[in-house]
Write an enzyme that holds these catalytic residues in place. Structure first.
Site, mmCIF file in Angstrom:
data_model
loop_
_atom_site.group_PDB
_atom_site.id
_atom_site.type_symbol
_atom_site.label_atom_id
_atom_site.label_comp_id
_atom_site.label_asym_id
_atom_site.label_seq_id
_atom_site.Cartn_x
_atom_site.Cartn_y
_atom_site.Cartn_z
ATOM 1 N N LYS A 66 -20.258 31.033 -25.948
ATOM 2 C CA LYS A 66 -20.583 30.351 -24.690
ATOM 3 C C LYS A 66 -19.807 30.871 -23.488
ATOM 4 O O LYS A 66 -18.640 31.192 -23.571
ATOM 5 C CB LYS A 66 -20.290 28.853 -24.841
ATOM 6 C CG LYS A 66 -21.228 28.155 -25.784
ATOM 7 C CD LYS A 66 -22.563 27.905 -25.136
ATOM 8 C CE LYS A 66 -22.650 26.474 -24.651
ATOM 9 N NZ LYS A 66 -23.879 26.252 -23.893
ATOM 10 N N GLU A 87 -20.881 22.870 -12.406
ATOM 11 C CA GLU A 87 -21.158 21.499 -12.872
ATOM 12 C C GLU A 87 -20.178 20.509 -12.249
ATOM 13 O O GLU A 87 -20.551 19.401 -11.862
ATOM 14 C CB GLU A 87 -21.056 21.426 -14.395
ATOM 15 C CG GLU A 87 -22.158 22.198 -15.095
ATOM 16 C CD GLU A 87 -21.871 22.321 -16.576
ATOM 17 O OE1 GLU A 87 -22.485 21.578 -17.347
ATOM 18 O OE2 GLU A 87 -21.028 23.147 -16.956
ATOM 19 N N THR A 104 -40.560 25.544 -5.744
ATOM 20 C CA THR A 104 -40.840 24.161 -5.354
ATOM 21 C C THR A 104 -41.186 23.460 -6.664
ATOM 22 O O THR A 104 -41.807 24.076 -7.540
ATOM 23 C CB THR A 104 -42.030 24.057 -4.368
ATOM 24 O OG1 THR A 104 -43.192 24.583 -4.985
ATOM 25 C CG2 THR A 104 -41.761 24.809 -3.069
ATOM 26 N N HIS A 105 -40.777 22.236 -6.807
ATOM 27 C CA HIS A 105 -40.949 21.502 -8.089
ATOM 28 C C HIS A 105 -40.303 22.262 -9.245
ATOM 29 O O HIS A 105 -40.724 22.139 -10.384
ATOM 30 C CB HIS A 105 -42.431 21.265 -8.414
ATOM 31 C CG HIS A 105 -43.231 20.729 -7.271
ATOM 32 N ND1 HIS A 105 -43.456 19.389 -7.069
ATOM 33 C CD2 HIS A 105 -43.839 21.366 -6.236
ATOM 34 C CE1 HIS A 105 -44.183 19.225 -5.970
ATOM 35 N NE2 HIS A 105 -44.417 20.402 -5.449
ATOM 36 N N SER A 159 0.842 -1.203 0.000
ATOM 37 C CA SER A 159 0.000 0.000 0.000
ATOM 38 C C SER A 159 0.874 1.249 0.000
ATOM 39 O O SER A 159 0.375 2.354 0.160
ATOM 40 C CB SER A 159 -0.908 0.004 1.233
ATOM 41 O OG SER A 159 -0.131 -0.166 2.403
ATOM 42 N N SER A 177 -16.404 27.432 -24.702
ATOM 43 C CA SER A 177 -16.579 26.237 -25.525
ATOM 44 C C SER A 177 -15.520 26.295 -26.615
ATOM 45 O O SER A 177 -15.153 27.378 -27.077
ATOM 46 C CB SER A 177 -17.986 26.243 -26.136
ATOM 47 O OG SER A 177 -17.986 25.558 -27.378
ATOM 48 N N ASN A 197 -1.107 -3.160 13.154
ATOM 49 C CA ASN A 197 -2.572 -3.056 13.229
ATOM 50 C C ASN A 197 -3.015 -1.853 14.056
ATOM 51 O O ASN A 197 -3.932 -1.120 13.658
ATOM 52 C CB ASN A 197 -3.165 -4.341 13.818
ATOM 53 C CG ASN A 197 -2.868 -5.556 12.952
ATOM 54 O OD1 ASN A 197 -2.321 -5.415 11.856
ATOM 55 N ND2 ASN A 197 -3.226 -6.737 13.437
#
Ligand code: ARG
Length: 481
Positions: A283, A290, A155-156, A24, A277, A110
């Site tokens: 853009k 994101e 909402t929604h 490791s 872009s 350990n």
């Protein structure tokens, strides 16, 4: 790859491919500082309890310090070993010969790795708490400047009620405040010193775990070695707290790339955070937001990975546990980098107050307030709700936003509407009248701001109280042996 030399790594000659498969080191060399601090404390305890002569302890300490310094200077070369613990032992042996073996008295890898991981989590939680404090302070300051900026709530993902931007920002702050609490819980979990339980059942040598505990500034020692060496609850807690915080960040991020689209048009991204872009010259993409959302997925994977790793493991140490390294070592930097970037990006979005207001004024989001004003006159809420619904439809037919409704039109829908009731169609009043705790009204927002700042202060305080590796190292270099 060469063959590991130390006995624990297969002194008789572990097959190079087996060593490569089981090692490791590539990952856990990131725990070098934790390992050295742990070894310095263990060494000090061994010397103070007279389990090893103080001259040997001094020589070992000198070499541990030299390894720390070489690592800092970028000149440390570690031998191919199974893990960082053996690589350090190999390096000590290279310089000190057989005397180096004194350090592993009454210690197993350990309990050693259980210590390193706890020290690591403690350090990373402190870093994250500092970033969370900065984020919360930033949100509170921004909210203070936006106390009177109105915008729609959703909402929604449909317009719901008018709110202030301060309220929206405090909503984000509420999530990150809970993250402070969650990380505080993680700190309590890692406050138990694992070192001293050996491989599983303890040691017959007369060690004193209290000495090590004090040197490393843990608040207690773990209760049972069998549990200690197989316990990764602290790692699960950290991975969970980090994941939850990143889920929060991902939700804020979504708001911002929505708000920055022309469909919402509420915020403009500063050129410093807008990505372009390669093909479409016009853009200005919200890639930062994101990616904040995207990176949250890694945290979900990391928690799942750890949970599956631990599921069904028999008691005590199992080598599977070494597979915790990748995910655990990623967690701290992932958390702090995303939260820092969120803080930076939020400082570089410009709200278009006019457009936010226009969105509120052109809509019907105050309908609940109108219905509530009617209800205040003693009309059952459901009746008031229906009358207001009819009023909204009448306005929509005429292309009138609710804020511009006339008394005449309202009374033609239902004679119980009066001038007083219609005042609540003013979006600003709709916000101001929400006096209850937790609402968007000004008094409530002031309380929320206090709450945010106190969580920021708490985060700073918790972070400050964490004994940092660098300061432990400094103290241990000079501790009485
Ligand atoms: N590299 C191991 C790990 O990280 C250290 C503990 C190994 N213990 C053992 N008995 N092989 O988990």
């Amino acid at each position: 790859m060469t063959i590991a030399k130390t006995a624990a790594s297969g002194g008789t000659g572990l097959h190079p491919e087996v060593l490569a498969f089981t090692s490791s080191l590539a990952l856990d060399r990131a725990l070098l500082q934790e390992d050295l601090v742990g070894s310095l404390a263990h060494l000090t305890m061994l010397s103070r309890t007279r389990l090893i002569p103080s001259e040997d302890a001094r020589a070992l300490r000198e070499q541990l310090v030299a390894i720390w310094k070489a690592a800092k200077a970028g000149t440390l070369v570690l031998a191919d070993e199974e893990d960082v613990h053996m690589a350090v032992e190999a390096e000590l042996t290279r310089v000190l010969g057989e005397r180096a073996g004194l350090l592993h008295t009454a210690r197993s890898r350990n309990d050693q790795v259980a210590l390193d991981l706890r020290l690591h989590v403690r350090e990373k939680v402190a870093d994250a708490l500092d970033v969370l404090a900065t984020l919360l302070e930033g949100l509170a300051a921004r909210a203070e400047a936006e106390r009177t900026t109105l915008l729609p709530s959703y909402t929604h993902r449909q317009r719901a009620q008018p709110i202030t931007l301060a309220y929206q920002l405090c909503g984000y702050g509420a999530m990150f405040s809970r993250d402070v609490d969650a990380l505080g819980f993680v700190l309590q979990g890692v406050a138990a010193l694992p070192l001293g339980v050996g491989a599983i059942g303890g040691t017959s040598l007369p060690i004193d775990r209290e000495v090590t505990r004090e040197l490393l500034r843990f608040s207690r020692v773990t209760m049972n070695g069998l549990d200690t060496v197989g316990d990764r609850d602290f790692a699960l807690d950290f991975a969970y707290a980090a994941m939850r915080s990143l889920l929060h960040a991902s939700r804020v991020a979504t708001d911002f790339f929505d708000f920055s689209s022309p469909e919402f048009g509420f915020v403009k991204l500063d050129g410093e955070i807008a990505c372009g872009s390669s093909m479409m010259p016009q853009k200005r993409n919200p890639d930062v937001f994101e990616l904040i959302r995207g990176k949250a997925g890694r945290a979900v994977g990391n928690l799942t990975n750890l949970a599956v790793l631990v599921k069904g493991l028999p008691g005590g140490y199992n080598r599977d546990l070494q597979e915790d390294r990748q995910v655990l070592l990623e967690t701290g930097p992932l958390l702090t980098s995303v939260l820092s970037m969120l803080h930076l990006a939020l400082g570089k979005v410009h709200f278009d107050r006019e457009r936010c207001l226009a969105a509120v004024e052109s809509d019907y989001m105050q309908a609940t307030d109108v219905a509530e004003a009617l209800a205040m006159k003693g009309i059952p809420f459901r009746t008031a709700y229906k009358a207001t619904g009819a009023l909204v439809r009448a306005c929509q037919e005429k292309g009138l936003p609710l804020a511009q409704v006339t008394l005449e039109l309202a009374q033609s829908v239902d004679p119980r509407f009066d001038a007083e009731v219609l005042k609540s169609a003013d979006p600003r009043l709709a916000v101001e009248r929400k006096a209850n705790a937790g609402g968007t009204g000004p008094a409530s927002v002031e309380k929320q701001l206090v709450e945010l700042k106190s969580h920021a202060a708490r985060a700073r305080e918790l972070a400050r109280a964490v004994p940092r590796l660098a300061s432990l190292f400094d103290a241990l270099q000079e501790a009485a042996l």
